[in-house]
Write an enzyme that holds these catalytic residues in place. Structure first.
Site, PDB file in Angstrom:
ATOM      1  N   ASP A 201      20.267  19.699  23.348  1.00 35.31           N
ATOM      2  CA  ASP A 201      21.060  19.400  24.786  1.00 35.31           C
ATOM      3  C   ASP A 201      21.381  17.904  24.943  1.00 35.31           C
ATOM      4  O   ASP A 201      21.002  17.125  23.999  1.00 35.31           O
ATOM      5  CB  ASP A 201      20.222  19.825  26.183  1.00 35.31           C
ATOM      6  CG  ASP A 201      18.897  19.303  25.999  1.00 35.31           C
ATOM      7  OD1 ASP A 201      18.753  18.165  25.794  1.00 35.31           O
ATOM      8  OD2 ASP A 201      17.837  20.012  26.517  1.00 35.31           O
ATOM      9  N   LYS A 224      24.650  22.533  26.009  1.00 36.07           N
ATOM     10  CA  LYS A 224      23.661  23.651  26.904  1.00 36.07           C
ATOM     11  C   LYS A 224      23.883  23.546  28.355  1.00 36.07           C
ATOM     12  O   LYS A 224      24.231  22.673  28.854  1.00 36.07           O
ATOM     13  CB  LYS A 224      22.196  23.550  26.520  1.00 36.07           C
ATOM     14  CG  LYS A 224      21.264  24.331  27.338  1.00 36.07           C
ATOM     15  CD  LYS A 224      19.859  24.113  26.853  1.00 36.07           C
ATOM     16  CE  LYS A 224      19.007  23.310  27.976  1.00 36.07           C
ATOM     17  NZ  LYS A 224      17.772  22.960  27.646  1.00 36.07           N
ATOM     18  N   ASP A 250      13.024  18.383  20.215  1.00 38.08           N
ATOM     19  CA  ASP A 250      12.885  18.383  21.657  1.00 38.08           C
ATOM     20  C   ASP A 250      11.677  17.881  22.249  1.00 38.08           C
ATOM     21  O   ASP A 250      10.719  17.824  21.623  1.00 38.08           O
ATOM     22  CB  ASP A 250      12.996  20.152  22.158  1.00 38.08           C
ATOM     23  CG  ASP A 250      13.856  20.067  23.369  1.00 38.08           C
ATOM     24  OD1 ASP A 250      13.937  19.198  24.179  1.00 38.08           O
ATOM     25  OD2 ASP A 250      14.188  21.281  23.729  1.00 38.08           O
ATOM     26  N   THR A 258      15.949  27.728  24.939  1.00 35.55           N
ATOM     27  CA  THR A 258      16.679  26.627  24.433  1.00 35.55           C
ATOM     28  C   THR A 258      16.654  26.796  22.907  1.00 35.55           C
ATOM     29  O   THR A 258      17.781  26.422  22.298  1.00 35.55           O
ATOM     30  CB  THR A 258      16.117  25.210  24.838  1.00 35.55           C
ATOM     31  OG1 THR A 258      16.160  25.038  26.526  1.00 35.55           O
ATOM     32  CG2 THR A 258      16.808  23.860  24.236  1.00 35.55           C
TER      33      THR A 258
HETATM   34  C1  R5P Z   1      15.159  20.541  28.538  1.00 35.35           C
HETATM   35  O1  R5P Z   1      15.776  19.918  29.388  1.00 35.35           O
HETATM   36  C2  R5P Z   1      14.075  20.133  27.666  1.00 35.35           C
HETATM   37  O2  R5P Z   1      14.417  19.060  27.037  1.00 35.35           O
HETATM   38  C3  R5P Z   1      13.785  21.393  27.065  1.00 35.35           C
HETATM   39  O3  R5P Z   1      14.994  21.807  26.012  1.00 35.35           O
HETATM   40  C4  R5P Z   1      13.413  22.592  27.925  1.00 35.35           C
HETATM   41  O4  R5P Z   1      12.630  22.120  28.972  1.00 35.35           O
HETATM   42  C5  R5P Z   1      12.891  23.837  27.205  1.00 35.35           C
HETATM   43  O5  R5P Z   1      12.767  24.762  27.974  1.00 35.35           O
HETATM   44  P1  R5P Z   1      12.876  26.384  27.616  1.00 35.35           P
HETATM   45  O6  R5P Z   1      12.108  26.447  26.330  1.00 35.35           O
HETATM   46  O7  R5P Z   1      12.456  27.103  28.595  1.00 35.35           O
HETATM   47  O8  R5P Z   1      14.174  26.635  27.122  1.00 35.35           O
END
Ligand code: R5P
Length: 343
Positions: A201, A224, A250, A258
């Site tokens: 993202d 995203k 991430d 994500t």
């Molecule tokens: C988003 O801003 C964070 O950096 C992560 O990408 C996100 O928290 C991941 O969450 P999930 O696994 O529920 O998509």
């Protein structure tokens, strides 16, 4: 009052406080230079490993729950004048672990600890660091206020979701990064591959680029959106991943949405393999299951959050943050710069 044991960490009542690494040049002659590391119940294995890297044992503390479900804490040794570190990730059950941390800090303060540092490898509520709609709280700020009010003098954290959270504390924050350690893991195992380092993202571009500078390769960015909480939808991506191994970088995996969405996009754009590196493995709900079913071949995470009991995954590996946290604690205790650990 009756109490049901929830977790007892550390050693028995009456143990002597250990003198740790007294250095007269740093501390001055005759100055008390004692430190202790305590653990809440969130991640005692990590706390024990930190203590072992420091060549010491964990401080004795009773951390349990009364029958009425209130959290019960008792520090079981003398901490007067001691430099104290409390290791507690505020992972699931988040509110309970926050309360434990607050009560431990309060108990240590009231027991005359010289300084209390809250070591929070994973900081819960971090994603609620701003209002995304009207009439919402800024939960990450409220939690910071609570920790400060309880009496913490200093914070150590790893990969806070948003750097702004550092500013929510009016006390020093040592904000460590997992990138150097996770990059080392990738370097050592995938150095013969052509890599593309991917931010899943727009908010994670700086983190992914830092990773790329460590391991080489191209940078790619996925756009995203979140149509609703906990649902990730990939819109587009920039960068060339064709014929490359894509490494998604991430800060956390919560639902796994994500990662999975980004991975599918990367494969559709020609990536030959997809690997993920994410500091905090929250792995909420059926995240492990969807990771297992996905096209991702390896997920590298850290031990800021313990893998749930009964979690078996052929794809998820954890690298330990204990050596980094131990070194940060050692430096803080000796008043040595910690910033060298960020680079
Ligand atoms: C988003 O801003 C964070 O950096 C992560 O990408 C996100 O928290 C991941 O969450 P999930 O696994 O529920 O998509």
């Amino acid at each position: 009052m009756a109490a049901t044991a929830r977790a007892v960490v550390g050693h028995d009542v009456g143990a002597e406080t250990v003198a740790f690494g007294h250095d007269p040049e740093v501390d001055g002659p005759g100055m008390k230079n004692e430190m202790l590391v305590f653990s809440g119940s969130a991640n005692p294995a990590l706390a024990r490993e930190i203590a072992s890297h420091l060549g010491m044992r964990l401080g004795g503390a009773l951390v349990s729950t009364f029958k009425n479900e209130e959290t019960r804490v008792r520090i079981e040794e003398n901490v007067r004048g001691v430099d104290v570190f409390v290791v507690q990730s505020t992972c699931s059950p988040v509110d309970h672990h926050i309360m434990e941390l607050l009560l431990m800090i309060d108990a240590l303060r009231r027991a005359s600890a010289r300084r209390v540092t809250a070591v929070i490898p994973y900081y819960g509520y971090a994603k609620q660091e701003k209002k995304s709609a009207g009439r919402e709280p800024i939960s990450a700020k409220l939690v910071a206020n609570l920790i400060r009010t309880a009496g913490a003098d200093r914070i150590v954290a790893i990969d806070l979701h948003a750097p702004a959270i550092e500013g929510f504390f009016d006390i020093p924050v040592d904000h460590l990064r997992a990138n150097p350690i996770m990059a080392q893991y990738i370097e050592s195992r995938y150095r013969d591959r052509e890599l593309a380092i991917v931010s899943p993202d727009s908010g994670g571009v700086a983190r992914a680029n830092d990773f790329r500078l460590r391991v080489g390769g191209h940078l790619a960015i996925v756009a995203k959106q979140r149509p609703q909480p906990d649902v990730a939808e990939v819109l587009e991506m920039v960068g060339d991943v064709r014929g490359r191994t894509a490494v998604i970088v991430d800060d956390m995996i919560s639902t796994g949405g994500t990662l999975i969405e980004a991975a599918d996009m990367l494969r559709s754009r020609g990536a030959v393999d997809v690997i993920a590196c994410a500091t905090h493995g929250i792995l909420a709900g059926n995240a492990v299951e969807i990771i297992e079913r996905s096209c991702i071949s390896r997920v590298v995470t850290t031990d800021t959050i313990p893998l749930g009991a009964g979690v078996h995954s052929s794809k998820i590996v954890q690298v330990s943050m204990a050596p980094l946290l131990a070194e940060a604690i050692r430096r803080i205790h000796h008043h040595i710069s910690v910033s060298a650990l960020f680079t």
